[in-house]
Design a protein around this motif. Structure first.
Motif, PDB file in Angstrom:
ATOM      1  N   GLY A  25       0.776  -1.237   0.000  1.00 52.66           N
ATOM      2  CA  GLY A  25       0.000   0.000   0.000  1.00 52.66           C
ATOM      3  C   GLY A  25       0.804   1.281   0.000  1.00 52.66           C
ATOM      4  N   PHE A  26       2.125   1.175  -0.065  1.00 51.62           N
ATOM      5  CA  PHE A  26       2.946   2.373  -0.166  1.00 51.62           C
ATOM      6  C   PHE A  26       4.231   2.008  -0.901  1.00 51.62           C
ATOM      7  N   THR A  27       5.011   3.019  -1.276  1.00 46.42           N
ATOM      8  CA  THR A  27       6.229   2.793  -2.054  1.00 46.42           C
ATOM      9  C   THR A  27       7.342   2.377  -1.102  1.00 46.42           C
ATOM     10  N   PHE A  28       7.445   1.087  -0.902  1.00 42.77           N
ATOM     11  CA  PHE A  28       8.305   0.512   0.132  1.00 42.77           C
ATOM     12  C   PHE A  28       9.742   1.009   0.015  1.00 42.77           C
ATOM     13  N   ARG A  29      10.275   1.068  -1.189  1.00 42.56           N
ATOM     14  CA  ARG A  29      11.690   1.388  -1.371  1.00 42.56           C
ATOM     15  C   ARG A  29      12.036   2.810  -0.927  1.00 42.56           C
ATOM     16  N   ASN A  30      11.031   3.645  -0.762  1.00 41.20           N
ATOM     17  CA  ASN A  30      11.260   5.031  -0.370  1.00 41.20           C
ATOM     18  C   ASN A  30      11.199   5.251   1.140  1.00 41.20           C
ATOM     19  N   TYR A  31      11.054   4.171   1.880  1.00 41.52           N
ATOM     20  CA  TYR A  31      10.881   4.281   3.322  1.00 41.52           C
ATOM     21  C   TYR A  31      12.035   3.618   4.071  1.00 41.52           C
ATOM     22  N   ASN A  32      12.541   4.300   5.100  1.00 38.59           N
ATOM     23  CA  ASN A  32      13.422   3.644   6.053  1.00 38.59           C
ATOM     24  C   ASN A  32      12.574   2.699   6.894  1.00 38.59           C
ATOM     25  N   MET A  33      13.102   1.526   7.136  1.00 36.23           N
ATOM     26  CA  MET A  33      12.350   0.513   7.864  1.00 36.23           C
ATOM     27  C   MET A  33      13.042   0.185   9.171  1.00 36.23           C
ATOM     28  N   SER A  34      12.235   0.028  10.205  1.00 38.94           N
ATOM     29  CA  SER A  34      12.778  -0.256  11.523  1.00 38.94           C
ATOM     30  C   SER A  34      11.973  -1.335  12.217  1.00 38.94           C
ATOM     31  N   TRP A  35      12.626  -1.960  13.164  1.00 33.11           N
ATOM     32  CA  TRP A  35      11.953  -2.801  14.141  1.00 33.11           C
ATOM     33  C   TRP A  35      12.047  -2.070  15.480  1.00 33.11           C
ATOM     34  N   VAL A  36      10.884  -1.921  16.099  1.00 32.00           N
ATOM     35  CA  VAL A  36      10.758  -1.208  17.365  1.00 32.00           C
ATOM     36  C   VAL A  36      10.093  -2.144  18.354  1.00 32.00           C
ATOM     37  N   ARG A  37      10.592  -2.192  19.557  1.00 34.14           N
ATOM     38  CA  ARG A  37       9.994  -3.099  20.532  1.00 34.14           C
ATOM     39  C   ARG A  37       9.501  -2.331  21.759  1.00 34.14           C
ATOM     40  N   GLN A  38       8.550  -2.947  22.418  1.00 35.05           N
ATOM     41  CA  GLN A  38       8.027  -2.365  23.649  1.00 35.05           C
ATOM     42  C   GLN A  38       7.759  -3.481  24.647  1.00 35.05           C
ATOM     43  N   ALA A  39       8.447  -3.416  25.750  1.00 37.90           N
ATOM     44  CA  ALA A  39       8.227  -4.357  26.841  1.00 37.90           C
ATOM     45  C   ALA A  39       7.216  -3.751  27.818  1.00 37.90           C
ATOM     46  N   PRO A  40       6.536  -4.571  28.579  1.00 35.59           N
ATOM     47  CA  PRO A  40       5.545  -4.071  29.529  1.00 35.59           C
ATOM     48  C   PRO A  40       6.152  -3.038  30.475  1.00 35.59           C
ATOM     49  N   GLY A  41       5.487  -1.891  30.578  1.00 36.40           N
ATOM     50  CA  GLY A  41       5.946  -0.841  31.468  1.00 36.40           C
ATOM     51  C   GLY A  41       7.063   0.026  30.924  1.00 36.40           C
ATOM     52  N   ASN A  42       7.538  -0.312  29.711  1.00 33.21           N
ATOM     53  CA  ASN A  42       8.651   0.447  29.110  1.00 33.21           C
ATOM     54  C   ASN A  42       8.162   1.242  27.907  1.00 33.21           C
ATOM     55  N   GLU A  43       8.980   2.238  27.536  1.00 33.33           N
ATOM     56  CA  GLU A  43       8.689   2.967  26.309  1.00 33.33           C
ATOM     57  C   GLU A  43       9.152   2.154  25.105  1.00 33.33           C
ATOM     58  N   ARG A  44       8.648   2.540  23.952  1.00 36.93           N
ATOM     59  CA  ARG A  44       9.081   1.877  22.728  1.00 36.93           C
ATOM     60  C   ARG A  44      10.553   2.189  22.469  1.00 36.93           C
ATOM     61  N   GLU A  45      11.261   1.189  21.989  1.00 42.95           N
ATOM     62  CA  GLU A  45      12.702   1.270  21.751  1.00 42.95           C
ATOM     63  C   GLU A  45      12.997   0.789  20.342  1.00 42.95           C
ATOM     64  N   SER A  46      13.661   1.631  19.559  1.00 43.90           N
ATOM     65  CA  SER A  46      14.062   1.203  18.236  1.00 43.90           C
ATOM     66  C   SER A  46      15.266   0.288  18.371  1.00 43.90           C
ATOM     67  N   VAL A  47      15.169  -0.917  17.833  1.00 38.40           N
ATOM     68  CA  VAL A  47      16.282  -1.860  17.962  1.00 38.40           C
ATOM     69  C   VAL A  47      17.106  -1.972  16.695  1.00 38.40           C
ATOM     70  N   ALA A  48      16.497  -1.746  15.530  1.00 36.44           N
ATOM     71  CA  ALA A  48      17.254  -1.871  14.287  1.00 36.44           C
ATOM     72  C   ALA A  48      16.564  -1.068  13.192  1.00 36.44           C
ATOM     73  N   THR A  49      17.369  -0.412  12.384  1.00 34.31           N
ATOM     74  CA  THR A  49      16.862   0.377  11.264  1.00 34.31           C
ATOM     75  C   THR A  49      17.677   0.075  10.023  1.00 34.31           C
TER      76      THR A  49
END
Length: 114
Positions: A25-49
């Motif tokens: 649904g979007f132009t994938f190649r034009n986007y930086n992609m990341s994996w972001v995780r969130q553990a219970p009680g914690n803020e979201r954390e970017s782990v890899a881009t």
């Protein structure tokens, strides 16, 4: 727009998992992609881009253990995780960042047992 994650689950300490995110649904190649995780009680954390040019960046906590790669033809981004630790337990989200817009997946649970 869809970002659909898969590959989460329960694994023992020291084990491996591979997370995949399928984009549409979007132009994938034009986007930086990341994996972001969130553990219970914690803020979201970017782990890899991975950028549109293929450059990668990792959180210090996962360097040497996680690898991110993308396939612009298949429109997927993958996170290979090894040597998993209980501290890696979280919901992992696929995140697409463009110049004007960004998108989130629904998340997939990763649980690492001690």
């Amino acid at each position: 727009v869809h970002l659909v994650e898969s590959g989460g689950g329960l694994v023992q300490t020291g084990g491996s998992l591979r997370l995949s995110c399928a984009a549409s649904g979007f132009t994938f190649r034009n986007y930086n992609m990341s994996w972001v995780r969130q553990a219970p009680g914690n803020e979201r954390e970017s782990v890899a881009t991975i950028t549109t040019g293929g450059f990668t960046n990792y959180a210090d906590s996962v360097k040497g253990r996680f690898t991110i790669f993308r396939d612009n033809v298949k429109r997927t981004v993958t996170l290979q995780m090894k040597s998993l630790k209980p501290d890696d337990t979280a919901v992992y989200y696929c995140y697409a960042a463009g110049y004007w817009t960004d998108y989130w997946g629904q998340g997939t649970q990763v649980t690492v047992s001690s």
